[in-house]
Design a protein around this motif. Sequence first.
Motif, PDB file in Angstrom:
ATOM      1  N   ALA A  21      70.011  60.023 -28.061  1.00  0.00           N
ATOM      2  CA  ALA A  21      70.198  59.175 -26.878  1.00  0.00           C
ATOM      3  C   ALA A  21      69.348  57.912 -26.972  1.00  0.00           C
ATOM      4  O   ALA A  21      69.800  56.819 -26.606  1.00  0.00           O
ATOM      5  CB  ALA A  21      69.848  59.950 -25.609  1.00  0.00           C
ATOM      6  N   ALA A  22      68.135  58.039 -27.471  1.00  0.00           N
ATOM      7  CA  ALA A  22      67.264  56.867 -27.623  1.00  0.00           C
ATOM      8  C   ALA A  22      67.878  55.885 -28.611  1.00  0.00           C
ATOM      9  O   ALA A  22      67.897  54.667 -28.363  1.00  0.00           O
ATOM     10  CB  ALA A  22      65.872  57.290 -28.081  1.00  0.00           C
ATOM     11  N   LEU A  23      68.396  56.390 -29.709  1.00  0.00           N
ATOM     12  CA  LEU A  23      69.034  55.532 -30.712  1.00  0.00           C
ATOM     13  C   LEU A  23      70.250  54.826 -30.124  1.00  0.00           C
ATOM     14  O   LEU A  23      70.403  53.604 -30.271  1.00  0.00           O
ATOM     15  CB  LEU A  23      69.414  56.356 -31.944  1.00  0.00           C
ATOM     16  N   ALA A  24      71.094  55.560 -29.445  1.00  0.00           N
ATOM     17  CA  ALA A  24      72.288  54.958 -28.833  1.00  0.00           C
ATOM     18  C   ALA A  24      71.914  53.918 -27.786  1.00  0.00           C
ATOM     19  O   ALA A  24      72.523  52.843 -27.714  1.00  0.00           O
ATOM     20  CB  ALA A  24      73.162  56.047 -28.217  1.00  0.00           C
ATOM     21  N   ALA A  25      70.898  54.203 -26.975  1.00  0.00           N
ATOM     22  CA  ALA A  25      70.478  53.263 -25.937  1.00  0.00           C
ATOM     23  C   ALA A  25      69.904  51.990 -26.548  1.00  0.00           C
ATOM     24  O   ALA A  25      70.187  50.882 -26.066  1.00  0.00           O
ATOM     25  CB  ALA A  25      69.456  53.921 -25.019  1.00  0.00           C
ATOM     26  N   CYS A  26      69.123  52.130 -27.603  1.00  0.00           N
ATOM     27  CA  CYS A  26      68.577  50.935 -28.258  1.00  0.00           C
ATOM     28  C   CYS A  26      69.689  50.099 -28.879  1.00  0.00           C
ATOM     29  O   CYS A  26      69.675  48.871 -28.774  1.00  0.00           O
ATOM     30  CB  CYS A  26      67.537  51.327 -29.309  1.00  0.00           C
ATOM     31  N   ARG A  27      70.650  50.749 -29.504  1.00  0.00           N
ATOM     32  CA  ARG A  27      71.800  50.014 -30.055  1.00  0.00           C
ATOM     33  C   ARG A  27      72.525  49.247 -28.956  1.00  0.00           C
ATOM     34  O   ARG A  27      72.886  48.083 -29.115  1.00  0.00           O
ATOM     35  CB  ARG A  27      72.792  50.990 -30.680  1.00  0.00           C
ATOM     36  N   ARG A  28      72.758  49.915 -27.846  1.00  0.00           N
ATOM     37  CA  ARG A  28      73.549  49.352 -26.744  1.00  0.00           C
ATOM     38  C   ARG A  28      72.792  48.269 -25.973  1.00  0.00           C
ATOM     39  O   ARG A  28      73.338  47.231 -25.655  1.00  0.00           O
ATOM     40  CB  ARG A  28      73.946  50.496 -25.816  1.00  0.00           C
ATOM     41  N   GLU A  29      71.514  48.503 -25.680  1.00  0.00           N
ATOM     42  CA  GLU A  29      70.772  47.640 -24.760  1.00  0.00           C
ATOM     43  C   GLU A  29      69.880  46.592 -25.422  1.00  0.00           C
ATOM     44  O   GLU A  29      69.590  45.569 -24.803  1.00  0.00           O
ATOM     45  CB  GLU A  29      69.882  48.496 -23.848  1.00  0.00           C
ATOM     46  N   LEU A  30      69.422  46.840 -26.643  1.00  0.00           N
ATOM     47  CA  LEU A  30      68.384  45.982 -27.216  1.00  0.00           C
ATOM     48  C   LEU A  30      68.753  45.324 -28.538  1.00  0.00           C
ATOM     49  O   LEU A  30      67.987  44.519 -29.055  1.00  0.00           O
ATOM     50  CB  LEU A  30      67.087  46.786 -27.411  1.00  0.00           C
ATOM     51  N   ALA A  31      69.886  45.650 -29.092  1.00  0.00           N
ATOM     52  CA  ALA A  31      70.274  45.145 -30.415  1.00  0.00           C
ATOM     53  C   ALA A  31      71.079  43.864 -30.310  1.00  0.00           C
ATOM     54  O   ALA A  31      71.858  43.676 -29.378  1.00  0.00           O
ATOM     55  CB  ALA A  31      71.079  46.207 -31.155  1.00  0.00           C
TER      56      ALA A  31
END
Length: 162
Positions: free
Chosen positions: A60-70
Motif C-alpha cells: 500500500a505504501a508503494l502504491a500510494a507513493c506511486r500515485r501521490e508523489l511520483a
Amino acid sequence: MAAAAPRRPLADTCTALADTLLDAVERTCLHPDGDPSVDAALLLPGVCGALPAADPRTRAALAACRRELADDHFLYRFRHDERPLEEAEATFPLCGFVMALAELQQGRTVEAFRWFERNRGACGGSGLYAEEFDIVQRRPRGKLPRAFVHAVLRETAARLGE
C-alpha cells in the motif's frame, strides 16, 4: 554431560530489543484509521526489512507513493498542501532510489531500473547529489554533498547488480 549450546547474549539482547521496538512502532506509530497523507518514508519499513515485502502495508505504501508523489520516475518526499508538487519543493533523489529498492523488492525489476536511472541522472556537473532535484529547472537544489543520497545510490546499484 552434553555440551551446552554456545551463548550469544549480545545477539539475543539485540534481537529482543529490535522486536520490542518494532512492536512499539506498530502499536503507536500507525494511524488507526489509515492516515490519508503520504510520505516517502513509508517505503522504508519494507525496504529495510521491518515489514515483509508481501505485507499489505508495504504494498500500500508503494502504491500510494506511486500515485501521490511520483512524477516521471522522480519522487517528492510528501505533499505540503494543495499546490502542484513542483511548486512546493523539488524532488528528493534519495526517495527516488528508495523507490527503486521498493520496486525491486516487489519483483518489478524494469521499473526499479527506470527509477534508478532517472535519479542517477539528477546529480550536478561535479557528479555530486544535492538534497533535492528541481525537475522543472533540471538542476540540483539544496545542500551539497548529501552522503545519504550517495549511500542509497550505492546500495541500489549493488542490489540491482545482483
